[in-house]
Design a protein around this motif. Structure first.
Motif, PDB file in Angstrom:
ATOM      1  N   UNK A   1       0.853  -1.045  -0.036  1.00 53.56           N
ATOM      2  CA  UNK A   1       0.047  -0.168   0.143  1.00 53.56           C
ATOM      3  C   UNK A   1       0.676   1.245   0.001  1.00 53.56           C
ATOM      4  N   UNK A   2       1.905   1.283   0.815  1.00 50.37           N
ATOM      5  CA  UNK A   2       2.807   2.346   0.981  1.00 50.37           C
ATOM      6  C   UNK A   2       3.538   2.692  -0.385  1.00 50.37           C
ATOM      7  N   UNK A   3       3.953   1.586  -1.126  1.00 46.74           N
ATOM      8  CA  UNK A   3       4.831   1.654  -2.353  1.00 46.74           C
ATOM      9  C   UNK A   3       3.953   2.089  -3.732  1.00 46.74           C
ATOM     10  N   UNK A   4       2.544   1.247  -3.596  1.00 45.21           N
ATOM     11  CA  UNK A   4       1.876   1.182  -4.820  1.00 45.21           C
ATOM     12  C   UNK A   4       0.746   2.349  -4.580  1.00 45.21           C
ATOM     13  N   UNK A   5       0.185   2.558  -3.766  1.00 44.57           N
ATOM     14  CA  UNK A   5      -0.828   3.541  -3.555  1.00 44.57           C
ATOM     15  C   UNK A   5      -0.434   4.613  -2.154  1.00 44.57           C
ATOM     16  N   UNK A   6       0.656   5.344  -2.323  1.00 36.10           N
ATOM     17  CA  UNK A   6       0.987   6.241  -1.241  1.00 36.10           C
ATOM     18  C   UNK A   6       0.183   7.322  -1.142  1.00 36.10           C
ATOM     19  N   UNK A   7      -0.828   7.793  -1.853  1.00 37.27           N
ATOM     20  CA  UNK A   7      -1.806   8.862  -1.589  1.00 37.27           C
ATOM     21  C   UNK A   7      -2.870   8.288  -0.591  1.00 37.27           C
ATOM     22  N   UNK A   8      -3.222   7.142  -0.960  1.00 33.38           N
ATOM     23  CA  UNK A   8      -4.259   6.562  -0.203  1.00 33.38           C
ATOM     24  C   UNK A   8      -3.488   5.612   1.225  1.00 33.38           C
TER      25      UNK A   8
ATOM     26  N   UNK B   1      -2.365   6.740   4.339  1.00 29.45           N
ATOM     27  CA  UNK B   1      -2.962   7.149   5.590  1.00 29.45           C
ATOM     28  C   UNK B   1      -4.424   6.631   5.645  1.00 29.45           C
ATOM     29  N   UNK B   2      -5.061   6.707   4.719  1.00 32.96           N
ATOM     30  CA  UNK B   2      -6.730   6.462   4.721  1.00 32.96           C
ATOM     31  C   UNK B   2      -6.782   4.652   4.866  1.00 32.96           C
ATOM     32  N   UNK B   3      -5.873   4.206   4.177  1.00 31.94           N
ATOM     33  CA  UNK B   3      -6.237   2.640   4.226  1.00 31.94           C
ATOM     34  C   UNK B   3      -5.433   1.948   5.430  1.00 31.94           C
ATOM     35  N   UNK B   4      -4.423   2.338   5.628  1.00 32.22           N
ATOM     36  CA  UNK B   4      -3.642   1.707   6.905  1.00 32.22           C
ATOM     37  C   UNK B   4      -3.858   2.599   8.088  1.00 32.22           C
ATOM     38  N   UNK B   5      -5.177   2.834   8.336  1.00 27.49           N
ATOM     39  CA  UNK B   5      -5.346   4.051   9.498  1.00 27.49           C
ATOM     40  C   UNK B   5      -5.047   3.053  10.963  1.00 27.49           C
ATOM     41  N   UNK B   6      -5.331   3.817  11.983  1.00 27.42           N
ATOM     42  CA  UNK B   6      -5.047   3.129  13.265  1.00 27.42           C
ATOM     43  C   UNK B   6      -5.941   1.606  13.745  1.00 27.42           C
ATOM     44  N   UNK B   7      -7.248   1.915  13.148  1.00 27.67           N
ATOM     45  CA  UNK B   7      -8.287   0.861  13.398  1.00 27.67           C
ATOM     46  C   UNK B   7      -7.709  -0.291  12.731  1.00 27.67           C
ATOM     47  N   UNK B   8      -7.429  -0.169  11.331  1.00 24.44           N
ATOM     48  CA  UNK B   8      -7.127  -1.364  10.427  1.00 24.44           C
ATOM     49  C   UNK B   8      -5.912  -1.914  10.914  1.00 24.44           C
ATOM     50  N   UNK B   9      -4.783  -1.286  11.240  1.00 24.24           N
ATOM     51  CA  UNK B   9      -3.596  -1.690  11.904  1.00 24.24           C
ATOM     52  C   UNK B   9      -3.949  -2.447  13.036  1.00 24.24           C
ATOM     53  N   UNK B  10      -4.813  -2.097  14.057  1.00 17.41           N
ATOM     54  CA  UNK B  10      -5.189  -3.028  15.050  1.00 17.41           C
ATOM     55  C   UNK B  10      -5.583  -4.238  14.795  1.00 17.41           C
ATOM     56  N   UNK B  11      -6.547  -4.226  13.818  1.00 24.59           N
ATOM     57  CA  UNK B  11      -7.381  -5.372  13.446  1.00 24.59           C
ATOM     58  C   UNK B  11      -6.321  -6.298  12.754  1.00 24.59           C
ATOM     59  N   UNK B  12      -5.590  -5.754  11.784  1.00 19.56           N
ATOM     60  CA  UNK B  12      -4.860  -6.770  11.084  1.00 19.56           C
ATOM     61  C   UNK B  12      -3.543  -7.268  12.033  1.00 19.56           C
ATOM     62  N   UNK B  13      -3.105  -6.546  13.171  1.00 20.95           N
ATOM     63  CA  UNK B  13      -2.254  -7.232  14.134  1.00 20.95           C
ATOM     64  C   UNK B  13      -2.970  -8.265  15.079  1.00 20.95           C
ATOM     65  N   UNK B  14      -4.183  -7.734  15.465  1.00 19.64           N
ATOM     66  CA  UNK B  14      -4.853  -8.808  16.466  1.00 19.64           C
ATOM     67  C   UNK B  14      -5.128  -9.942  15.767  1.00 19.64           C
ATOM     68  N   UNK B  15      -5.629  -9.971  14.215  1.00 15.06           N
ATOM     69  CA  UNK B  15      -5.964 -11.115  13.701  1.00 15.06           C
ATOM     70  C   UNK B  15      -4.765 -12.107  13.494  1.00 15.06           C
ATOM     71  N   UNK B  16      -3.686 -11.603  13.059  1.00 14.71           N
ATOM     72  CA  UNK B  16      -2.211 -12.406  13.059  1.00 14.71           C
ATOM     73  C   UNK B  16      -2.122 -13.050  14.390  1.00 14.71           C
ATOM     74  N   UNK B  17      -2.257 -12.315  15.622  1.00 20.06           N
ATOM     75  CA  UNK B  17      -1.956 -13.226  16.733  1.00 20.06           C
ATOM     76  C   UNK B  17      -3.001 -14.189  17.101  1.00 20.06           C
ATOM     77  N   UNK B  18      -4.185 -14.010  16.849  1.00 15.91           N
ATOM     78  CA  UNK B  18      -5.191 -15.027  17.389  1.00 15.91           C
ATOM     79  C   UNK B  18      -5.720 -16.147  16.318  1.00 15.91           C
ATOM     80  N   UNK B  19      -5.410 -15.733  15.125  1.00 10.98           N
ATOM     81  CA  UNK B  19      -6.025 -16.592  13.791  1.00 10.98           C
ATOM     82  C   UNK B  19      -5.734 -18.190  13.947  1.00 10.98           C
ATOM     83  N   UNK B  20      -4.482 -18.257  14.384  1.00 13.50           N
ATOM     84  CA  UNK B  20      -3.787 -19.692  14.541  1.00 13.50           C
ATOM     85  C   UNK B  20      -4.265 -20.488  15.526  1.00 13.50           C
ATOM     86  N   UNK B  21      -4.856 -19.694  16.842  1.00 16.48           N
ATOM     87  CA  UNK B  21      -5.071 -20.297  18.287  1.00 16.48           C
ATOM     88  C   UNK B  21      -6.092 -21.688  17.781  1.00 16.48           C
TER      89      UNK B  21
END
Length: 314
Positions: free
Chosen positions: A129-136, A138-158
């Motif tokens: 997203x940073x390289x291919x869509x730099x203008x978008x 901050x909108x795409x990788x907002x704080x809520x999305x980042x937290x959701x992606x991180x939490x999903x990574x931690x718990x999906x395999x449980x």
């Protein structure tokens, strides 16, 4: 403590395994303890520093460094599942481990391994997203999305890995109680099981495809798009600057997936306990030790934050 091998007739009394580890090197036990203690300290300090600076330095309050802090925390947990037990075994020469402790170690190892695969895929998506869509970005990788992606990574395999661990330890063990490894990994534990384990090995392949192969394909797809975008940039300097933000992550991906693939997908005929242990050491201990160096030495923002931290302290 002296642990005897279990005979087939005593399968109902198996309450303890023996982690053989590096007991075939009796003259090197002290040296191995020293080397692995140093490695563990480097892992804790190096990854711990990354977690600290990404929290306190305002210049690093970006999605990329948020995921890097999660990754460094993961590496500390990942190494702590196997290395402290190995250090105790080397120091005390008591290599016994209860069935429950072995199952717990395997379960956490599998869960954290799945988390690493998913988190590396999320970090690749962030760079895409940073390289291919730099203008978008901050909108795409907002704080809520980042937290959701991180939490999903931690718990999906449980749930999957708890189920897989329960399946494996519902087996009867009759060949021996000696695990020819330095931690409770699936292949050496399955070797001790009675009867045909092909169904469990098939299930393992399916889980690996879901938890490792799919994230790896997503990473390849992300970097394919990134490379395609970089090649269209008008200047070599612009291409080099954009790629420098991805090169550290790409190197970590190659080290982790490369060593894990060689370990688990080699032909059975080429497997040997010694080789398996050396390869496992690489992706469970050596790679987490080098990751902080890879990210700091190739990142000016992280180097500046470390310099600022140490100047403030000293």
């Amino acid at each position: 403590m002296r642990c005897e091998e279990m005979e087939a007739e005593d399968i109902s009394t198996v309450t303890q395994f023996v982690l053989v580890g590096f007991s075939d090197l009796p003259n090197l036990q002290g040296l191995l303890f020293g080397v692995f203690s140093i490695i563990y300290t480097i892992v804790l300090v190096g990854n711990g520093l990354i977690v600290v600076i990404t929290r306190i330095d305002t210049a690093l309050q970006k999605p990329m460094y948020f995921f890097l802090a999660n990754f460094s925390s993961l590496e500390i947990c990942y190494v702590s599942v196997t290395l402290p037990r190995m250090l105790v075994n080397l120091w005390t020469q008591d290599r016994g481990i209860s069935v429950l402790d072995c199952a717990t170690q395997m379960c956490f190892f599998l869960i954290l391994g799945t988390t690493e695969c998913l988190l590396l895929a999320v970090m690749a998506y962030d760079r895409y997203v940073a390289v291919c869509n730099p203008l978008h970005y901050p909108l795409v990788m907002n704080q809520k999305v980042c937290i959701q992606l991180a939490v999903g990574s931690w718990i999906s395999g449980v749930p999957v890995q708890i189920g897989q661990t329960c399946q494996i330890f519902s087996l009867r063990f009759c060949h021996s109680n000696r695990i020819d490894h330095f931690f409770c990994d699936i292949p050496p534990v399955l070797k001790l099981a009675c009867g045909d384990t092909s169904a469990y090995e098939l299930f393992l392949c399916v889980v690996v495809l879901l938890d490792a192969a799919v994230p790896f394909v997503l990473i390849l797809g992300s970097y394919g798009k990134i490379i395609s975008t970089l090649l269209r940039l008008p200047t070599a300097r612009g291409r080099a600057k954009a790629f420098s933000t991805c090169s550290s992550h790409l190197l970590v991906v190659l080290l982790f997936f490369g060593s894990a693939t060689i370990t688990y997908f080699r032909p059975k005929s080429s497997h040997s306990p010694g080789t398996d242990k050396l390869l496992s050491l690489f992706y469970t201990i050596v790679t987490p030790m080098f990751n902080p160096m890879i990210y700091t030495l190739r990142n000016k923002d992280v180097i500046a934050a470390l310099r600022k931290l140490f100047l403030k302290k000293f």
